[in-house]
Design a protein around this motif. Structure first.
Motif, PDB file in Angstrom:
ATOM      1  N   SER A 144      99.876 -22.458  61.163  1.00  0.00           N
ATOM      2  CA  SER A 144     101.044 -22.007  61.938  1.00  0.00           C
ATOM      3  C   SER A 144     102.318 -22.759  61.561  1.00  0.00           C
ATOM      4  O   SER A 144     103.406 -22.188  61.590  1.00  0.00           O
ATOM      5  N   ARG A 157     105.669 -20.825  60.316  1.00  0.00           N
ATOM      6  CA  ARG A 157     107.007 -20.926  60.933  1.00  0.00           C
ATOM      7  C   ARG A 157     108.059 -21.330  59.898  1.00  0.00           C
ATOM      8  O   ARG A 157     109.161 -20.795  59.877  1.00  0.00           O
ATOM      9  N   LYS A 158     107.704 -22.278  59.030  1.00  0.00           N
ATOM     10  CA  LYS A 158     108.659 -22.719  58.005  1.00  0.00           C
ATOM     11  C   LYS A 158     108.989 -21.572  57.046  1.00  0.00           C
ATOM     12  O   LYS A 158     110.152 -21.326  56.729  1.00  0.00           O
ATOM     13  N   TYR A 167     108.774 -18.390  57.630  1.00  0.00           N
ATOM     14  CA  TYR A 167     109.533 -17.388  58.383  1.00  0.00           C
ATOM     15  C   TYR A 167     111.015 -17.779  58.450  1.00  0.00           C
ATOM     16  O   TYR A 167     111.901 -16.974  58.173  1.00  0.00           O
ATOM     17  N   ARG A 168     111.287 -19.042  58.823  1.00  0.00           N
ATOM     18  CA  ARG A 168     112.682 -19.514  58.911  1.00  0.00           C
ATOM     19  C   ARG A 168     113.386 -19.378  57.558  1.00  0.00           C
ATOM     20  O   ARG A 168     114.538 -18.939  57.488  1.00  0.00           O
ATOM     21  N   TYR A 223     105.312 -11.477  60.357  1.00  0.00           N
ATOM     22  CA  TYR A 223     105.229 -12.793  61.008  1.00  0.00           C
ATOM     23  C   TYR A 223     104.411 -12.685  62.289  1.00  0.00           C
ATOM     24  O   TYR A 223     103.517 -13.500  62.543  1.00  0.00           O
ATOM     25  N   ARG A 283     100.930 -14.501  62.815  1.00  0.00           N
ATOM     26  CA  ARG A 283     100.841 -15.491  63.899  1.00  0.00           C
ATOM     27  C   ARG A 283      99.659 -15.163  64.808  1.00  0.00           C
ATOM     28  O   ARG A 283      98.862 -16.031  65.164  1.00  0.00           O
TER      29      ARG A 283
END
Length: 183
Positions: free
Chosen positions: A136, A140-141, A143-144, A169, A173
């Motif tokens: 996860s 997240r990284k 995705y950003r 995403y 997730r």
């Protein structure tokens, strides 16, 4: 001017005494003038030496100042050359960027005219962007980073691709959470 023959031919002792006294005074006066002249010469020589020292000091300072100015001019010329090179490079980069923008605009126009616009983006594009993500934190990284690149507010951002990234995403997730809870 003294008439020595008149003095030598004088018969009167008083005249001789007066002449002798006059000669004595004249001798003293001349001696004083010689001393004053010698003192004036020494004073003049001292002033001349002092003036020479001051002139040499001024010449030395002037040479130092000329050297400093020459170094400053050289430094200024180097800075100017660097700035000119920088401006030339900026102008070259600007022209290259303009050329790339025109090329991209032409490509977009051509793609839109051929009917191969954004609506034909493959669905697995977003899956490929998240390939290799296994936890996860990495998800997240990634995705950003992707949102920073493809956000519609960016110059060449793509709204459809961002929607696909958001869907992928969310799916990824949920998949990682399901894997976490199954353990």
């Amino acid at each position: 001017m003294i008439d020595w023959e008149e003095i030598a031919g004088a018969d009167d002792v008083d005249e001789l005494k007066d002449a002798k006294l006059w000669l004595f005074r004249e001798n003293i006066r001349l001696e004083n003038e010689r001393r004053e002249l010698a003192a004036s010469r020494e004073k003049f020589k001292d002033e001349r030496r002092q003036m020479r020292r001051e002139l040499d000091e001024l010449n030395r300072r002037m040479a130092q100042e000329q050297k400093r100015l020459a170094e400053e001019n050289l430094f200024f010329e180097k800075k100017l050359a660097i700035l000119q090179d920088g401006f030339r490079q900026l102008d070259k980069d600007r022209r290259t960027l303009e050329q790339q923008r025109r090329s991209l605009a032409e490509d977009r126009t051509r793609i839109c005219q051929q009917g191969q616009g954004r609506e034909h983006l493959p669905e697995n594009t977003a899956r490929r962007l998240f390939a290799g993500v296994s936890n996860s934190l990495a998800l997240r990284k990634r995705y950003r980073d992707l949102i920073k690149i493809f956000h519609p507010d960016n110059l060449f951002g793509d709204e459809e691709l961002v929607q696909m990234i958001n869907r992928e995403y969310t799916r990824k997730r949920d998949e990682l959470q399901d894997d976490f809870f199954q353990c």
